[in-house]
Design a protein around this motif. Structure first.
Motif, short mmCIF file in Angstrom:
data_model
loop_
_atom_site.label_atom_id
_atom_site.label_comp_id
_atom_site.label_asym_id
_atom_site.label_seq_id
_atom_site.Cartn_x
_atom_site.Cartn_y
_atom_site.Cartn_z
N SER A 193 0.31 -1.47 0.16
CA SER A 193 -0.28 0.03 -0.31
C SER A 193 0.62 1.24 -0.13
CB SER A 193 -0.81 -0.26 1.61
OG SER A 193 -0.44 -0.19 2.69
N GLY A 194 1.97 1.46 0.69
CA GLY A 194 3.03 2.48 1.04
C GLY A 194 3.44 2.42 -0.64
N VAL A 195 3.74 1.27 -1.30
CA VAL A 195 4.66 1.28 -2.85
C VAL A 195 3.17 2.32 -3.80
CG1 VAL A 195 5.20 0.82 -4.42
CG2 VAL A 195 5.94 0.13 -2.41
N TRP A 196 2.04 1.60 -3.79
CA TRP A 196 0.94 2.03 -4.19
C TRP A 196 1.19 3.59 -4.36
CZ3 TRP A 196 -3.93 4.36 -3.38
CH2 TRP A 196 -4.21 4.61 -4.30
N LYS A 197 1.05 4.20 -3.38
CA LYS A 197 0.77 5.71 -2.41
C LYS A 197 1.98 6.12 -3.09
CE LYS A 197 -0.50 8.44 1.02
NZ LYS A 197 0.68 9.68 0.23
N GLU A 198 3.20 5.64 -3.33
CA GLU A 198 4.73 6.95 -3.28
C GLU A 198 5.06 6.36 -4.02
OE1 GLU A 198 4.65 9.40 -1.41
OE2 GLU A 198 3.41 8.97 0.65
N ALA A 199 5.26 5.70 -5.39
CA ALA A 199 6.28 5.08 -6.24
C ALA A 199 6.42 6.09 -7.34
CB ALA A 199 5.77 3.85 -6.33
N GLY A 200 5.06 6.62 -7.79
CA GLY A 200 4.96 7.67 -8.82
C GLY A 200 5.97 8.41 -7.84
N TRP A 201 5.60 8.96 -6.85
CA TRP A 201 5.64 10.74 -6.82
C TRP A 201 6.87 10.38 -6.24
CZ3 TRP A 201 4.24 15.51 -5.75
CH2 TRP A 201 4.82 16.04 -5.44
N SER A 202 7.56 8.97 -5.83
CA SER A 202 9.36 8.86 -5.55
C SER A 202 9.89 9.31 -6.56
CB SER A 202 9.80 8.16 -4.83
OG SER A 202 9.29 8.05 -3.25
N SER A 203 9.08 8.21 -8.12
CA SER A 203 10.42 8.49 -9.63
C SER A 203 10.23 9.88 -10.05
CB SER A 203 9.40 7.74 -10.11
OG SER A 203 7.90 8.66 -10.97
N ILE A 204 9.97 11.40 -9.52
CA ILE A 204 9.75 12.13 -10.24
C ILE A 204 11.64 12.34 -10.03
CG2 ILE A 204 9.58 15.10 -9.44
CD1 ILE A 204 6.78 13.48 -9.10
N ILE A 205 12.16 13.00 -8.85
CA ILE A 205 13.44 13.04 -8.96
C ILE A 205 13.97 11.81 -9.59
CG2 ILE A 205 14.17 11.07 -6.53
CD1 ILE A 205 15.41 13.14 -5.60
N TYR A 206 13.57 11.56 -9.87
CA TYR A 206 14.82 9.81 -10.87
C TYR A 206 14.94 11.07 -11.59
CZ TYR A 206 15.57 6.99 -6.75
OH TYR A 206 15.70 6.68 -4.86
N LEU A 207 13.05 11.21 -12.63
CA LEU A 207 13.40 11.18 -13.63
C LEU A 207 13.71 12.98 -13.84
CD1 LEU A 207 9.04 10.58 -13.83
CD2 LEU A 207 11.20 9.99 -15.22
N ALA A 208 13.78 13.33 -12.62
CA ALA A 208 14.67 14.80 -13.26
C ALA A 208 16.42 14.51 -12.52
CB ALA A 208 14.54 15.68 -11.41
#
Length: 329
Positions: A193-208
């Motif tokens: 449930s934590g992965v579902w909630k935060e994975a997309g948001w956390s990927s922003i820094i790696y995309l940057a």
């Protein structure tokens, strides 16, 4: 001899004057830098105030971990009892159960959840259609803005005994399983449930980080005959490796932080054996069993020390891995 001493004193005086001048130059340069970037520093003020008010000033209150807290007088006027609260902590079996659960759940999050945003960022970067990429990013980022109360309600409607998942299991001829009251599955519910909630948001820094990689590297690799997977490994991954290492250290530094809100809105007494963490244990001690601020402060101080040890250990390993003398921090 007198002349040598006088000459030595002259050298010392000249060196002192030189150091004073250098210090003045550094201070002058500092003020020039502050003046040049004054708006940036103004933007930093709220963040600095937050850390001062909520992180540094409360350090003064840690002294009550070594005192017997009393409502009479100030919180610093209690009787000094030394390490008694820490002895009580050491002998409390419920604390060690919560400590074990916190460590296990945190490392499960790192092992099962930490790679997900990295993989997402690499896969999103490979999407060539800009509009489709934006839609994917929006969909994956949206759960971050949901509160844990909402997600707890979603989890209950899906995984409870009368939830959608169990209705589907019964429909295909399988037995119902109350996942939220099953100690064996509860930790995995927390992790995913934590992965579902935060994975997309956390990927922003790696995309940057990925967007900061020079496109000429990909062009040169294409000319040299590299396929997509080779470019992903040798260029994309190589370019984001240092950021991944930094984020890993930060995650390890918060290994004792068990995400109180998530656990509190999902757990129940049946799953205390595998789901009770230090924060929920302290909450029950403080608000359900009677107030003992001295003991709960001792627990918080213990958490802080463990977090510091984990952070410095991770940074030491990172320094060896990255070849830097001082690591990432």
């Amino acid at each position: 001899m007198y002349q040598e001493n006088a000459q030595t004193n002259d050298y010392r005086e000249q060196f002192r004057i030189y150091k004073a001048e250098q210090r003045k130059k550094k201070i002058k340069k500092l003020f020039k830098d502050i003046k040049r970037g004054k708006y940036v520093y103004l933007l930093m003020i709220p963040g600095i105030l937050y850390f001062i008010i909520f992180k540094y000033i409360p350090i003064y209150g840690l002294q009550i971990a070594f005192k017997k807290f009393s409502y009479q007088g100030s919180f610093t006027s209690g009787e000094w009892i030394g390490l008694k609260n820490f002895y009580d902590l050491w002998e409390a079996p419920e604390f060690w159960r919560a400590f074990k659960n916190t460590i296990v759940i945190s490392f499960m999050r790192i092992a099962l959840g930490f790679p997900v945003p990295i993989i997402l960022a690499i896969l999103i970067n490979e999407i060539s259609l800009t509009k489709y990429k934006r839609v994917i990013q929006t969909v994956l980022t949206f759960p971050h803005f949901l509160s844990w109360i909402v997600i707890g309600g979603i989890a209950f409607n899906l995984l409870a005994n009368q939830g959608a998942v169990n209705n589907f299991l019964e429909l295909i001829g399988l037995h119902r399983v109350n996942f939220l009251m099953n100690p064996a599955s509860f930790r995995y519910i927390l992790v995913y449930s934590g992965v579902w909630k935060e994975a997309g948001w956390s990927s922003i820094i790696y995309l940057a980080v990925i967007t900061s990689i020079d496109p000429a590297l990909y062009e040169a690799a294409t000319v040299d005959g590299a396929n997509r997977y080779q470019k992903m490994w040798h260029i994309t991954w190589a370019g984001m490796k240092s950021m991944v290492l930094l984020m890993l250290i930060m995650n390890i530094g918060h290994v004792i932080e068990g995400n109180f809100l998530q656990v509190y809105f999902l757990y129940n007494p049946v799953v205390y054996s595998t789901g009770d963490i230090i924060d929920t244990y302290v909450y029950r001690l403080t608000f359900e069993r009677g107030v003992d601020f001295s003991f709960t402060t001792a627990v918080g101080l213990f958490k802080g020390v463990i977090n510091l040890v984990m952070l410095m250990t991770a940074n030491t390993f990172a320094s060896k891995y990255s070849g830097q003398r001082r690591g990432i921090l």
